[in-house]
Scaffold this motif. Structure first.
Motif, mmCIF file in Angstrom:
data_model
loop_
_atom_site.group_PDB
_atom_site.id
_atom_site.type_symbol
_atom_site.label_atom_id
_atom_site.label_comp_id
_atom_site.label_asym_id
_atom_site.label_seq_id
_atom_site.Cartn_x
_atom_site.Cartn_y
_atom_site.Cartn_z
ATOM 1 N N SER A 133 -3.392 -2.914 6.967
ATOM 2 C CA SER A 133 -3.941 -4.211 6.563
ATOM 3 C C SER A 133 -4.483 -5.002 7.741
ATOM 4 O O SER A 133 -5.178 -6.002 7.553
ATOM 5 C CB SER A 133 -2.867 -5.037 5.860
ATOM 6 O OG SER A 133 -1.821 -5.364 6.763
ATOM 7 N N ILE A 142 -10.456 3.465 2.324
ATOM 8 C CA ILE A 142 -9.236 4.193 2.680
ATOM 9 C C ILE A 142 -9.032 5.272 1.634
ATOM 10 O O ILE A 142 -8.904 4.976 0.444
ATOM 11 C CB ILE A 142 -8.000 3.280 2.708
ATOM 12 C CG1 ILE A 142 -8.139 2.202 3.794
ATOM 13 C CG2 ILE A 142 -6.733 4.091 2.948
ATOM 14 C CD1 ILE A 142 -7.020 1.163 3.766
ATOM 15 N N ASN A 143 -9.018 6.514 2.072
ATOM 16 C CA ASN A 143 -8.763 7.650 1.174
ATOM 17 C C ASN A 143 -7.597 8.443 1.743
ATOM 18 O O ASN A 143 -7.732 9.123 2.757
ATOM 19 C CB ASN A 143 -10.000 8.533 1.063
ATOM 20 C CG ASN A 143 -9.806 9.724 0.138
ATOM 21 O OD1 ASN A 143 -8.680 10.053 -0.244
ATOM 22 N ND2 ASN A 143 -10.879 10.412 -0.212
ATOM 23 N N LEU A 157 -2.294 -4.608 1.831
ATOM 24 C CA LEU A 157 -3.630 -4.005 1.788
ATOM 25 C C LEU A 157 -4.640 -4.942 1.133
ATOM 26 O O LEU A 157 -5.843 -4.806 1.340
ATOM 27 C CB LEU A 157 -3.587 -2.675 1.029
ATOM 28 C CG LEU A 157 -2.833 -1.520 1.702
ATOM 29 C CD1 LEU A 157 -2.891 -0.275 0.829
ATOM 30 C CD2 LEU A 157 -3.400 -1.230 3.081
ATOM 31 N N LEU A 163 -12.767 -4.076 1.994
ATOM 32 C CA LEU A 163 -12.339 -2.830 1.364
ATOM 33 C C LEU A 163 -12.919 -2.714 -0.050
ATOM 34 O O LEU A 163 -12.714 -3.572 -0.896
ATOM 35 C CB LEU A 163 -10.818 -2.770 1.295
ATOM 36 C CG LEU A 163 -10.231 -1.417 0.886
ATOM 37 C CD1 LEU A 163 -10.439 -0.392 1.994
ATOM 38 C CD2 LEU A 163 -8.742 -1.554 0.565
ATOM 39 N N LEU A 166 -10.198 2.402 -2.465
ATOM 40 C CA LEU A 166 -8.808 2.716 -2.135
ATOM 41 C C LEU A 166 -8.377 3.884 -3.003
ATOM 42 O O LEU A 166 -8.192 3.741 -4.207
ATOM 43 C CB LEU A 166 -7.904 1.506 -2.379
ATOM 44 C CG LEU A 166 -6.418 1.707 -2.076
ATOM 45 C CD1 LEU A 166 -6.204 2.036 -0.605
ATOM 46 C CD2 LEU A 166 -5.609 0.465 -2.468
ATOM 47 N N TYR A 167 -8.235 5.062 -2.381
ATOM 48 C CA TYR A 167 -7.816 6.277 -3.065
ATOM 49 C C TYR A 167 -6.452 6.700 -2.512
ATOM 50 O O TYR A 167 -6.333 7.039 -1.331
ATOM 51 C CB TYR A 167 -8.815 7.413 -2.824
ATOM 52 C CG TYR A 167 -10.112 7.328 -3.596
ATOM 53 C CD1 TYR A 167 -10.388 6.283 -4.472
ATOM 54 C CD2 TYR A 167 -11.080 8.313 -3.435
ATOM 55 C CE1 TYR A 167 -11.578 6.226 -5.171
ATOM 56 C CE2 TYR A 167 -12.288 8.266 -4.131
ATOM 57 C CZ TYR A 167 -12.525 7.213 -4.999
ATOM 58 O OH TYR A 167 -13.715 7.160 -5.688
ATOM 59 N N LEU A 181 -3.717 -6.408 -4.491
ATOM 60 C CA LEU A 181 -4.777 -5.484 -4.098
ATOM 61 C C LEU A 181 -6.150 -6.084 -4.356
ATOM 62 O O LEU A 181 -6.421 -6.603 -5.441
ATOM 63 C CB LEU A 181 -4.640 -4.154 -4.844
ATOM 64 C CG LEU A 181 -3.460 -3.267 -4.467
ATOM 65 C CD1 LEU A 181 -3.531 -1.944 -5.234
ATOM 66 C CD2 LEU A 181 -3.409 -2.999 -2.968
ATOM 67 N N LEU A 192 -10.867 2.319 -7.351
ATOM 68 C CA LEU A 192 -9.419 2.434 -7.170
ATOM 69 C C LEU A 192 -8.919 3.696 -7.849
ATOM 70 O O LEU A 192 -9.199 3.936 -9.024
ATOM 71 C CB LEU A 192 -8.714 1.222 -7.783
ATOM 72 C CG LEU A 192 -7.181 1.229 -7.750
ATOM 73 C CD1 LEU A 192 -6.683 1.166 -6.307
ATOM 74 C CD2 LEU A 192 -6.613 0.069 -8.552
#
Length: 328
Positions: A133, A142-143, A157, A163, A166-167, A181, A192
């Motif tokens: 974060s 982010i994966n 996060l 962002l 997000l995975y 989130l 997501l």
């Protein structure tokens, strides 16, 4: 996602014939952190690192912008903290490396120019670090799919302002989905994926105002109401919620009419009727409501879909299922 990444990489960077000396030494240190001969022969002290496999450089500065190590079972051991010395790095991609283990090193936080953090399909374990974060506003994605991560999803996060992706699918994550989130995100296209974990609790009501274009929460143990993800004016294309314990009245749901392409709410405890408003969704290509407690006549528009997508409900009827015994 792979095609998007490729386009972005080649848009932002190109090969250079002047590898920066500091980055050259850092890359050799990274290579030496892993077993001998696990890297391609291009990685050697006498050649220009901008011509190495897995590497791309900025054409002007010679700095390494992209480190993309993929599909190499010979690379074994933890992620080297020395990666953090590639200070110009924008894309860190470690993918399909089954023998990479350990936790995500906190030193990565030094990568102040990082835009894409991808560590997927490895044996990396431990918690998702809360320090993620604290990345700068440059971080777009982010994966961490397909690892052995456990514990909760850090609520912090939600502090990442840029962002958009997000995975975290196919891990061993537990606890509830933080309602924070994407709370500070400034983007209008959120993706997501939290599928295939051990998440529990309700889908956060705060997701009602998140600008999702895809959301996948399948194969968890989520309960309660998922209607916050729907809405007539929303621009979401994919809503995948299969194999949870969701319970809500589908009759009261309005489906997005401009963008919706794929819906899978199968294997839940959803009740009510399929709303006739679904006829207004012009681009719907996939709808699976099987294994729920739905009842009533299936809207005519849905007769195009396979009967298995409506099977094992309380009393759904009409094409593609058998006709209703009486008008419902």
């Amino acid at each position: 996602m792979a095609n998007i990444l490729t386009l972005l990489i080649f848009t932002l960077v190109s090969l250079s014939s002047a590898c920066h000396k500091h980055d050259h030494q850092t890359l050799l240190s990274i290579m030496n952190s892993f077993p001998p001969n696990s890297f391609p022969a291009t990685w050697n002290s006498s050649s220009d690192c901008c011509n190495w496999d897995y590497i791309q450089c900025n054409a002007t500065t010679g700095r390494v912008d992209v480190l993309q190590i993929t599909d190499n079972a010979g690379i074994a051991g933890p992620i080297p903290p020395s990666i953090s010395r590639l200070s110009a790095l924008q894309f860190l991609i470690l993918r399909d490396l089954p023998n990479v283990v350990g936790s995500i090193p906190h030193q990565l936080l030094r990568l102040r120019n990082l835009q894409f953090l991808i560590i997927s399909n490895t044996s990396v374990s431990g918690a998702i670090p809360s320090f993620l974060s604290k990345f700068s506003s440059n971080l777009l994605a982010i994966n961490l799919n397909g690892n052995k991560l456990s514990g909760p999803i850090p609520a912090s996060l939600g502090d990442l302002a840029s962002l958009s992706l997000l995975y975290l699918s196919d891990n061993q994550l537990s606890g509830s989905i933080p309602d924070t989130l994407f709370r500070k995100t400034k983007v209008s296209h959120i993706q997501l994926d939290l599928s295939d974990n051990k998440l529990t609790g309700d889908i956060p009501k705060t997701f009602d105002d998140r600008k999702f274009i895809t959301v996948n929460l399948a194969n968890n143990q989520l309960t309660g109401d998922a209607s916050v993800l729907f809405g007539k004016s929303k621009l979401v294309s994919d809503i995948i919620l299969a194999s949870n314990k969701l319970t809500f009245d589908l009759s009261k749901v309005e489906f997005p009419v401009k963008s919706l392409d794929r819906v899978d709410i199968s294997h839940n405890e959803i009740y009510g009727r399929i709303p006739s408003q679904i006829a207004d969704v012009a681009g719907l290509q996939y709808l699976d409501v099987s294994y729920n407690r739905l009842c009533g006549k299936i809207p005519k528009k849905l007769a195009q879909f396979n009967s298995s997508f409506f099977a094992h409900n309380k009393c759904l009827c009409g094409a593609p299922l058998p006709s209703c015994k009486q008008e419902m």
